[in-house]
Write an enzyme that holds these catalytic residues in place. Structure first.
Site, PDB file in Angstrom:
ATOM      1  N   LYS A   1       2.273  -3.221   7.398  1.00  0.00           N
ATOM      2  CA  LYS A   1       2.555  -3.427   5.970  1.00  0.00           C
ATOM      3  C   LYS A   1       3.993  -2.987   5.649  1.00  0.00           C
ATOM      4  CE  LYS A   1       0.124  -4.599   3.027  1.00  0.00           C
ATOM      5  NZ  LYS A   1      -0.248  -5.948   2.470  1.00  0.00           N
TER       6      LYS A   1
ATOM      7  N   PRO B   1      -7.904   9.168  14.566  1.00  0.00           N
ATOM      8  CA  PRO B   1      -6.620   9.570  15.175  1.00  0.00           C
ATOM      9  C   PRO B   1      -5.475   9.353  14.179  1.00  0.00           C
ATOM     10  CG  PRO B   1      -7.745   7.855  16.494  1.00  0.00           C
ATOM     11  CD  PRO B   1      -8.551   8.044  15.244  1.00  0.00           C
TER      12      PRO B   1
ATOM     13  N   TYR C   1      -1.882  -0.260  10.889  1.00  0.00           N
ATOM     14  CA  TYR C   1      -1.984  -0.973   9.607  1.00  0.00           C
ATOM     15  C   TYR C   1      -0.763  -0.686   8.741  1.00  0.00           C
ATOM     16  CZ  TYR C   1      -3.308  -1.596   4.682  1.00  0.00           C
ATOM     17  OH  TYR C   1      -3.305  -1.934   3.348  1.00  0.00           O
TER      18      TYR C   1
ATOM     19  N   TYR D   1     -14.993  11.820   8.206  1.00  0.00           N
ATOM     20  CA  TYR D   1     -14.089  12.124   9.310  1.00  0.00           C
ATOM     21  C   TYR D   1     -13.555  13.554   9.188  1.00  0.00           C
ATOM     22  CZ  TYR D   1     -13.873   6.960   9.672  1.00  0.00           C
ATOM     23  OH  TYR D   1     -14.162   5.625   9.775  1.00  0.00           O
TER      24      TYR D   1
ATOM     25  N   THR E   1       0.822  -1.212   0.000  1.00  0.00           N
ATOM     26  CA  THR E   1       0.000   0.000   0.000  1.00  0.00           C
ATOM     27  C   THR E   1       0.860   1.269   0.000  1.00  0.00           C
ATOM     28  OG1 THR E   1      -1.470   1.283   1.429  1.00  0.00           O
ATOM     29  CG2 THR E   1      -0.099  -0.311   2.533  1.00  0.00           C
ATOM     30  N   ASP E   2       0.281   2.351  -0.504  1.00  0.00           N
ATOM     31  CA  ASP E   2       0.960   3.658  -0.450  1.00  0.00           C
ATOM     32  C   ASP E   2       1.057   4.178   0.989  1.00  0.00           C
ATOM     33  OD1 ASP E   2      -1.749   4.234  -0.058  1.00  0.00           O
ATOM     34  OD2 ASP E   2      -1.915   5.623  -1.744  1.00  0.00           O
ATOM     35  N   GLU E   3       0.274   3.572   1.912  1.00  0.00           N
ATOM     36  CA  GLU E   3       0.229   4.103   3.276  1.00  0.00           C
ATOM     37  C   GLU E   3       1.560   3.930   4.009  1.00  0.00           C
ATOM     38  OE1 GLU E   3      -3.466   3.470   5.330  1.00  0.00           O
ATOM     39  OE2 GLU E   3      -4.533   3.172   3.437  1.00  0.00           O
TER      40      GLU E   3
END
Ligand code: NAD
Ligand code: TYD
Length: 363
Positions: free
Chosen positions: A173, A301, A169, A226, A144-146
């Site tokens: 990863k 958060p 998460y 959010y 993932t790009d996260e």
């Protein structure tokens, strides 16, 4: 694809697909099993809340497809699968994939995403060492790009951006990506990694923004945004992701990372508004009818502000391009959910409802 089989960098024979009953994994299997009838596909999936065999009904009888229920972190099971099936290729999707859940239960993310990946790598290393033709082996890790963290209003992540994960998460990863690369540098295991942006499309569990918005709009429930809805995501239709994975699997260079993005950046509020307007159009509701359901709630958060990827390596080196505009992809997605109400009902059982009631109370 115009290239011939002999031009491929990697020629798969037996592919272990992990997490193939989840959102992206099942789209990938539905696409590939029909397209490559001489390749065997083994789907290893634990069937968590996010995995559903209903997704795979149309291929369950295919002679080149087989399902095995199990955990990627179960070393004896994984080793046996490699041995018994002569697996020479892994496409590793299995993961706990939802950021909000990772904030509540981070350990399960470490166990599946990190320990599960290292368990697979160990079994792959052994099988690769024993393989008659080790050059025909490949371990493809889907990420993932996260892992890169959060961008400000300008700039893009590239293959050279340093890792800076900020949610449990993303951290789990990122750790798995580091282990996959470590196996390449330390042992020479032939790996390839791709990091993609936010996917959407058929079979996505209605906890992620797009299917949750569709479900809540159908039920006239509030649609939670959010914070102020100003966070930006880079949206990729899942079918385009699957064609990118196909190219990277067959033609990508060993040891490389490829970033996958179609370049459709939107703020969450822009995206949800467009989605609701298209949904109203498809349902014949008055224009703007569903917008009133948008409800601003407490922010996540550590909410990453913006993700955006530069996919030029994938486009230039492997000639990939997306086939769907954002509007086309959103329309396809809406039509799929509208014509698969049985699927939505099946996945939104009592435990799903209980989870969401709790989410609302917490906010
Ligand atoms: P998903 O949550 O829809 O599906 C995950 C699948 O993995 C499910 O079928 C689940 O049963 C299975 N699984 C979970 N734990 C397992 C375990 N221990 N052993 C075996 N199977 C297990 O996820 P997704 O959205 O399809 O994501 C697939 C991959 O793509 C993940 O690695 C994710 O990190 C990555 N990714 C997803 C997105 C996205 O927008 N969805 C974006 C970037 C990267
Ligand atoms: P999500 O689909 O959870 O993907 P990710 O967190 O992996 O990017 O969320 C996409 C964006 O939408 C993210 O900025 C969080 C936001 N979001 C909401 O505003 N409301 C929601 O109910 C959800 C699930 C997400």
């Amino acid at each position: 694809m115009s290239s011939t089989w002999s031009e491929m960098v990697h020629q798969p024979e037996v592919i272990l697909v992990t997490g193939g009953a989840g959102f992206i994994g099942s789209n990938f299997l539905l696409y590939m099993v029909a397209r490559y009838p001489t390749v065997q596909f083994i789907n290893l999936d634990r069937l968590t809340y996010a995995g559903n065999l209903m997704n795979l009904r149309s291929i369950e009888e295919a002679p080149n497809y087989r399902f095995v229920r199990g955990d990627v972190a179960d070393a004896p099971l994984v080793e046996r699968l490699f041995r018994e099936h002569g697996i020479s290729t892994v496409v590793h999707f299995a993961a706990e994939s939802h950021v909000d859940r990772s904030i509540m239960t981070p350990l399960s993310f470490v166990l599946t995403n990190t320990v599960g990946t290292v368990t697979l790598l160990e079994a792959a290393r052994k099988a690769w060492g024993d393989h008659a033709d080790p050059r025909r082996f490949r371990f493809y890790h889907i990420s993932t790009d996260e892992v890169f963290g959060s961008l400000g209003p300008e700039g893009y992540f590239t293959e050279f951006t340093p890792y800076n994960p900020r949610s449990p998460y993303a951290a789990s990863k990122a750790a798995s990506d580091h282990f996959v690369r470590a196996y390449y540098y330390t042992y020479g295991l032939p790996i390839v990694i791709s990091n993609c942006s936010n996917n959407y499309g058929p079979y996505q569990f209605p906890e992620k923004l797009i299917p949750l918005t569709i479900l809540n709009a159908l039920e006239n429930r509030p649609i939670p945004i959010y914070g102020k809805g100003e966070n930006v995501r880079d949206w990729l239709y899942v079918h385009d992701h699957c064609t990118a994975i196909e190219r990277i699997l067959l033609f990508g260079r060993t040891g490389q990372t490829y970033l996958v993005s179609a370049g459709y950046e939107r703020t969450n509020l822009e995206l949800v508004t467009q989605l609701l307007d298209l949904l109203d159009e498809e349902l014949g509701r008055p224009a703007g009818y569903s917008r009133r359901l948008i409800t601003f709630v407490k922010d996540r958060p550590g909410h990453d502000f913006r993700y955006a990827l530069d996919a030029s390596r994938l486009r230039q080196e492997l000639g990939w391009q997306p086939a769907y505009t954002l509007e086309e992809g959103l329309r396809e997605t809406i039509r799929w959910y509208l014509s698969h109400r049985d699927w939505l009902e099946a996945v939104t059982d009592a435990s799903y409802r209980a989870y969401y009631e709790k989410q609302y109370v917490l906010r």
